[in-house]
Design an enzyme around this catalytic site. Structure first.
Site, PDB file in Angstrom:
ATOM      1  CG  HIS A  39      -1.971   1.055   1.158  1.00 24.00           C
ATOM      2  ND1 HIS A  39      -2.241   1.859   2.239  1.00 24.00           N
ATOM      3  CD2 HIS A  39      -2.796   1.474   0.178  1.00 24.00           C
ATOM      4  CE1 HIS A  39      -3.181   2.727   1.923  1.00 24.00           C
ATOM      5  NE2 HIS A  39      -3.535   2.519   0.674  1.00 24.00           N
ATOM      6  CD  GLU A  42      -2.807   2.270  -3.502  1.00 15.66           C
ATOM      7  OE1 GLU A  42      -3.575   3.237  -3.319  1.00 15.66           O
ATOM      8  OE2 GLU A  42      -3.023   1.131  -3.025  1.00 15.66           O
ATOM      9  CG  HIS A  43      -0.534   6.007  -1.002  1.00 12.82           C
ATOM     10  ND1 HIS A  43      -1.521   6.953  -1.174  1.00 12.82           N
ATOM     11  CD2 HIS A  43      -1.146   4.918  -0.477  1.00 12.82           C
ATOM     12  CE1 HIS A  43      -2.670   6.459  -0.763  1.00 12.82           C
ATOM     13  NE2 HIS A  43      -2.475   5.231  -0.333  1.00 12.82           N
TER      14      HIS A  43
END
Length: 100
Positions: A39, A42-43
């Site tokens: 995650h 992803e950012h």
């Protein structure tokens, strides 16, 4: 050569262009000591690339040209997607491709 699969759907009547990439890495791929790594990555993609080093260049470009983006990390996959007014898709795709 990289095992990627491309699906192209063309509609010459559409005013927008959309693109999505699904990466075969999700939360279940995180090492035990680094929970949340998929995650986090992803950012991090949205912060810039070698060709477009400015922070949030991608989001700013899409916003200025009638577009938007989103991403999501599931247990098995991470999906990135965007849409933009069709006449501005070439640069949007170029910026997006730099993430991968």
């Amino acid at each position: 050569p990289n095992g990627a699969t491309l699906t192209l759907v063309r509609d010459s009547q559409s005013k927008t262009t959309a693109m999505s990439v699904c990466v075969n890495v999700g939360a279940s791929s995180d090492p035990r000591a680094l929970s949340g790594l998929a995650h986090f990555c992803e950012h991090m993609c949205f912060l810039g690339s070698e060709a477009y080093p400015g922070e949030n260049t991608y989001k700013k470009y899409l916003s200025a040209h009638g577009g938007k983006s989103n991403a999501a990390t599931s247990m098995s996959y991470t999906t990135y997607k965007f849409d933009v007014l069709a006449e501005h898709c070439e640069q949007a795709v170029d910026i997006f491709a730099g993430f991968f």
